[in-house]
Design an enzyme around this catalytic site. Structure first.
Site, PDB file in Angstrom:
ATOM      1  N   ALA A 286       0.866  -1.269   0.047  1.00  0.00           N
ATOM      2  CA  ALA A 286       0.102   0.043   0.115  1.00  0.00           C
ATOM      3  C   ALA A 286       1.104   1.249  -0.100  1.00  0.00           C
ATOM      4  O   ALA A 286       1.884   1.293  -0.784  1.00  0.00           O
ATOM      5  CB  ALA A 286      -0.998   0.066   1.129  1.00  0.00           C
ATOM      6  N   CYS A 287       0.488   2.144   0.849  1.00  0.00           N
ATOM      7  CA  CYS A 287       1.273   3.393   1.061  1.00  0.00           C
ATOM      8  C   CYS A 287       2.755   3.212   1.204  1.00  0.00           C
ATOM      9  O   CYS A 287       3.524   4.220   1.126  1.00  0.00           O
ATOM     10  CB  CYS A 287       0.670   4.456   1.762  1.00  0.00           C
ATOM     11  N   SER A 288       3.221   2.302   1.708  1.00  0.00           N
ATOM     12  CA  SER A 288       4.693   2.125   2.104  1.00  0.00           C
ATOM     13  C   SER A 288       5.353   1.374   0.769  1.00  0.00           C
ATOM     14  O   SER A 288       6.415   0.757   0.997  1.00  0.00           O
ATOM     15  CB  SER A 288       4.796   1.516   3.265  1.00  0.00           C
TER      16      SER A 288
END
Ligand SMILES: CC(C)(COP(=O)(O)OP(=O)(O)OC[C@H]1O[C@@H](n2cnc3c(N)ncnc32)[C@H](O)[C@@H]1OP(=O)(O)O)[C@@H](O)C(=O)NCCC(=O)NCCS
Length: 372
Positions: free
Chosen positions: A155-157
């Site tokens: 995801a966002c990482s």
């Protein structure tokens, strides 16, 4: 073990922008249409009316002023509320591949490399366009790169987690020059018809070249002092879209098949996690947070970033932690990389900076860099 640098970055910016005013205008038309369609149930008290959104709320709550998207008309059509993208034949470069190639070519040029210098491609993003073949392998071929490629999703990482894989591969000698690319077509998984989050995301693609310090030729090289990743399970950001949906006979358009979150809980829980993560990582590397010249943070919420930086350094100036989310909105894993791409030219040799992502999982990834 080899010393490792980031020697180039690239940014693909989609051609269309949607301002908050445009977004809210179309969202409110959607609300009026829905409420008219369900007027009887609403009058009978069996259905809650939908509420209008507001530009003031969006800017105050998030700091976002506009976003870039690949296709605008479908998103702003109140009878549709998602982009209109054309399916491509198998023998044509995929949309994610196209964005990835554009951003990668820029990163290669910055690093003074060609596709042939690359011996690993990591396509890291919050969503993949298809199950297989891996997007990374298609990008590898399109760029004329060698070695291997694979897709990964945190995801966002995704970007910081991929940078750690790239750094480890180069440090240990299993690769010499790795391309990390993040085609984030967030408009495809955004719930454009949900008032709580319809303003959050934008589309973009970033690329990063990670290579051995002794092969780097650019004057703009950033030594990787360390990387650190951490995860902690949470359902507060979730998307149930997946390959079992068909077998489960679930509705492909159900609300849980796009992005959803408990935004306030995420805000409260992730700020201390991110600040402690960065502080611990810097401390183990022998650096005080106050000695860091720049923080390139995940770009989800202006207030969140200010709190993280205040906890770390007591100051939250734009110089210390530049914001790009006002222009780009949340671009998932690409956000901290856009900040690094756009806001590093003024730093001097020896300056230390930290790239840090935080998001679904929960996941946090930090990359500590020193300008050569
Ligand atoms: C999403 C986010 C901007 C929402 O801001 P918030 O201040 O927490 O707002 P809330 O959702 O608590 O809503 C506050 C009020 O505004 C209302 N509201 C929500 N969306 C609105 C909108 N678009 N327009 C107008 N009002 C709205 C809510 O209904 C609520 O009203 P109430 O107080 O009467 O109940 C914020 O929580 C955030 O960014 N969190 C972090 C998210 C994050 O990092 N996610 C990672 C994703 S990768």
């Amino acid at each position: 073990m080899h010393s490792v640098v980031i020697s180039g970055t690239g940014l693909y910016q989609p051609p269309h922008t949607i301002t908050n005013a445009e977004l809210v205008e179309s969202f409110n038309r959607y609300v009026d249409l829905q409420n008219a369609q369900h007027a009887t149930e609403i009058a009978a008290g069996t259905r809650e009316p939908l509420q209008h959104s507001s530009v003031e709320f969006i800017e105050k709550a998030s700091g976002i002023k506009q976003r870039y998207v690949l296709e605008k008309s479908g998103i702003l059509d109140p009878t549709r509320m998602y982009p209109r993208l054309q399916e491509r034949p198998d023998d044509q470069l995929s949309l994610m591949g196209e964005l990835a190639v554009a951003a990668s070519q820029q990163a290669l040029q910055q690093a003074g490399k060609t596709g042939a210098d690359i011996d690993a491609v990591l396509c890291a993003a919050s969503n993949m366009q298809r199950a297989y073949p891996a997007m990374a392998v298609e990008i590898q071929q399109a760029l004329g790169a060698g070695g291997y490629g694979f897709d990964m999703n945190v995801a966002c990482s995704s970007a910081t987690f991929a940078i750690e894989q790239a750094v480890n591969a180069v440090r240990t000698g299993s690769a010499k020059c790795v391309l990390v690319v993040n085609p984030e077509i967030t408009s495809g998984h955004q719930a454009w018809n949900d008032r709580d989050c319809h303003f959050i995301f934008g589309d973009v693609c970033t690329a990063v070249i990670v290579e051995r310090a002794d092969t780097a030729t650019t004057a703009d090289a950033w030594e990787v002092l360390g990387t650190r990743l951490a995860t902690q399970f949470s359902n507060n950001i979730r998307n149930n879209f997946g390959f079992l949906n068909r077998s489960e006979d679930s509705d492909p358009n159900a609300r849980d098949k796009t992005f959803r979150q408990e935004g306030r809980k995420v805000f409260k829980e992730v700020v201390p996690i991110a600040a402690a993560h960065i502080e611990g990582h810097l401390s183990d590397l022998g650096h005080a947070p106050s000695a860091v010249r720049r923080y390139w943070l995940h770009q989800a919420n202006q207030g969140m970033n200010q709190l993280v930086i205040k906890k770390l350094a007591g100051d939250a100036s734009a110089d210390l932690a530049p914001l790009i989310l006002d222009e780009f909105a949340n671009t998932a894993s690409a956000g901290s990389i856009i900040a690094f791409h756009k806001h590093r030219a003024d730093l001097a040799a020896g300056d230390v900076g930290v790239i840090c992502s935080f998001g679904a999982g929960y996941s946090v990834g930090s990359v500590v860099l020193r300008k050569r």
